[in-house]
Write a protein that holds these residues in place. Structure first.
Motif, mmCIF file in Angstrom:
data_model
loop_
_atom_site.group_PDB
_atom_site.id
_atom_site.type_symbol
_atom_site.label_atom_id
_atom_site.label_comp_id
_atom_site.label_asym_id
_atom_site.label_seq_id
_atom_site.Cartn_x
_atom_site.Cartn_y
_atom_site.Cartn_z
ATOM 1 N N SER A 68 -22.463 26.926 -27.122
ATOM 2 C CA SER A 68 -21.502 28.024 -27.024
ATOM 3 C C SER A 68 -21.507 28.873 -28.299
ATOM 4 O O SER A 68 -21.283 30.078 -28.239
ATOM 5 C CB SER A 68 -20.102 27.491 -26.746
ATOM 6 N N GLN A 69 -21.767 28.258 -29.446
ATOM 7 C CA GLN A 69 -21.843 28.964 -30.727
ATOM 8 C C GLN A 69 -22.940 28.315 -31.549
ATOM 9 O O GLN A 69 -23.180 27.101 -31.420
ATOM 10 C CB GLN A 69 -20.530 28.856 -31.510
ATOM 11 N N ARG A 111 -29.207 26.436 -20.936
ATOM 12 C CA ARG A 111 -29.128 24.977 -20.990
ATOM 13 C C ARG A 111 -30.365 24.442 -21.701
ATOM 14 O O ARG A 111 -31.469 24.905 -21.461
ATOM 15 C CB ARG A 111 -29.111 24.370 -19.587
ATOM 16 N N ARG A 132 -15.735 18.069 -36.635
ATOM 17 C CA ARG A 132 -15.189 18.692 -35.422
ATOM 18 C C ARG A 132 -16.156 18.693 -34.248
ATOM 19 O O ARG A 132 -16.002 19.475 -33.320
ATOM 20 C CB ARG A 132 -14.757 20.112 -35.735
ATOM 21 N N ALA A 186 -16.729 17.007 -28.392
ATOM 22 C CA ALA A 186 -15.463 17.280 -29.074
ATOM 23 C C ALA A 186 -15.303 16.532 -30.395
ATOM 24 O O ALA A 186 -14.495 16.929 -31.224
ATOM 25 C CB ALA A 186 -14.293 16.929 -28.150
ATOM 26 N N GLU A 219 -19.478 19.387 -34.223
ATOM 27 C CA GLU A 219 -20.648 20.257 -34.245
ATOM 28 C C GLU A 219 -21.908 19.400 -34.298
ATOM 29 O O GLU A 219 -21.892 18.276 -34.789
ATOM 30 C CB GLU A 219 -20.602 21.202 -35.444
ATOM 31 N N SER A 271 -25.369 22.276 -23.817
ATOM 32 C CA SER A 271 -25.102 23.710 -23.670
ATOM 33 C C SER A 271 -24.592 24.187 -25.017
ATOM 34 O O SER A 271 -23.791 23.504 -25.656
ATOM 35 C CB SER A 271 -24.043 23.969 -22.607
ATOM 36 N N CYS A 303 -24.573 23.790 -34.106
ATOM 37 C CA CYS A 303 -24.069 24.344 -32.838
ATOM 38 C C CYS A 303 -22.764 23.698 -32.414
ATOM 39 O O CYS A 303 -22.487 22.554 -32.734
ATOM 40 C CB CYS A 303 -25.082 24.077 -31.721
ATOM 41 N N ARG A 304 -22.038 24.469 -31.638
ATOM 42 C CA ARG A 304 -20.879 23.953 -30.915
ATOM 43 C C ARG A 304 -21.271 23.898 -29.448
ATOM 44 O O ARG A 304 -21.952 24.786 -28.946
ATOM 45 C CB ARG A 304 -19.677 24.875 -31.061
ATOM 46 N N SER A 305 -20.810 22.835 -28.794
ATOM 47 C CA SER A 305 -21.046 22.675 -27.368
ATOM 48 C C SER A 305 -19.729 22.327 -26.704
ATOM 49 O O SER A 305 -18.974 21.501 -27.232
ATOM 50 C CB SER A 305 -22.061 21.551 -27.128
ATOM 51 N N PRO A 306 -19.449 22.921 -25.548
ATOM 52 C CA PRO A 306 -18.194 22.576 -24.863
ATOM 53 C C PRO A 306 -18.150 21.113 -24.419
ATOM 54 O O PRO A 306 -17.081 20.579 -24.149
ATOM 55 C CB PRO A 306 -18.169 23.514 -23.650
ATOM 56 N N ASP A 307 -19.307 20.455 -24.385
ATOM 57 C CA ASP A 307 -19.382 19.060 -23.942
ATOM 58 C C ASP A 307 -19.095 18.057 -25.060
ATOM 59 O O ASP A 307 -18.975 16.867 -24.797
ATOM 60 C CB ASP A 307 -20.778 18.775 -23.378
#
Length: 182
Positions: A55-56, A42, A22, A72, A24, A53, A66-70
């Motif tokens: 986010s989680q 950042r 997903r 997918a 990550e 960036s 980590c998850r990053s909004p950038d």
């Protein structure tokens, strides 16, 4: 974001690749506390541009996932493998008394503890897997050399004087002990 010599970038981690399907990202951290990376707004590239960036995040062995909004997809996460992540020095907490960041050593003079001989200046701090090494530029220029950053080889760091007192080990091929002339 321009890089300022007064606020150098500090390497805090490296993208190890994607994690799961997903998007990550797994990050190998170089901080004492891996979750500290989540606190930075950042993470930057070496040129000062935004790299990532977060986010989680959750801690895993040797780092974070980590998850990053950038990002997918797993492919996008895998494409970042090897990306070094930096933060400005000013974003880090001040070290305690008698502590320092390795980056603070860069540019310091190195002097032989017994003879007072000028051995050069610290160009960089490297770790090739066996511990930190100080890369030293000789006073008259020429090829750099490495000094193990151990208590035995670098017994004293004088931050206020920007000086490292060193007792370098014998060089390969140099005779040890008293010379025949003694």
């Amino acid at each position: 974001m321009p890089i300022s010599p007064d606020d150098p970038l500090i390497l805090v981690g490296r993208v190890a690749g994607g994690f799961g399907v997903r998007g990550e990202v797994r990050i190998s951290t170089y901080t004492e506390e891996p979750m500290a990376l989540k606190g930075f707004k950042r993470l930057l590239r070496q040129d000062g541009s935004t790299a990532l960036s977060i986010s989680q995040a959750r801690a895993v062995k040797d780092g974070l996932v980590c998850r990053s909004p950038d990002i997918a997809t797993k492919e996008a996460a895998d494409a970042l493998r090897g990306l070094k992540l930096y933060v400005p020095r000013s974003a880090l907490p001040e070290p305690d008394e008698d502590e320092f960041y390795l980056t603070d050593l860069i540019g310091m003079a190195v002097r032989h503890i017994a003879t007072g001989e000028d051995l050069g200046k610290i160009k960089s701090v490297q770790d090739f897997g066996a511990g930190d090494l100080l890369e030293i530029i000789p006073p008259l220029g020429g090829q750099t050399w490495y000094l193990p950053f151990t208590r035995a080889a670098a017994p004293e760091v004088k931050l206020a004087e920007r000086l490292v007192l060193a007792d370098p080990p014998q060089m390969v091929g140099e005779p040890e002990g008293p010379s025949e002339e003694d």
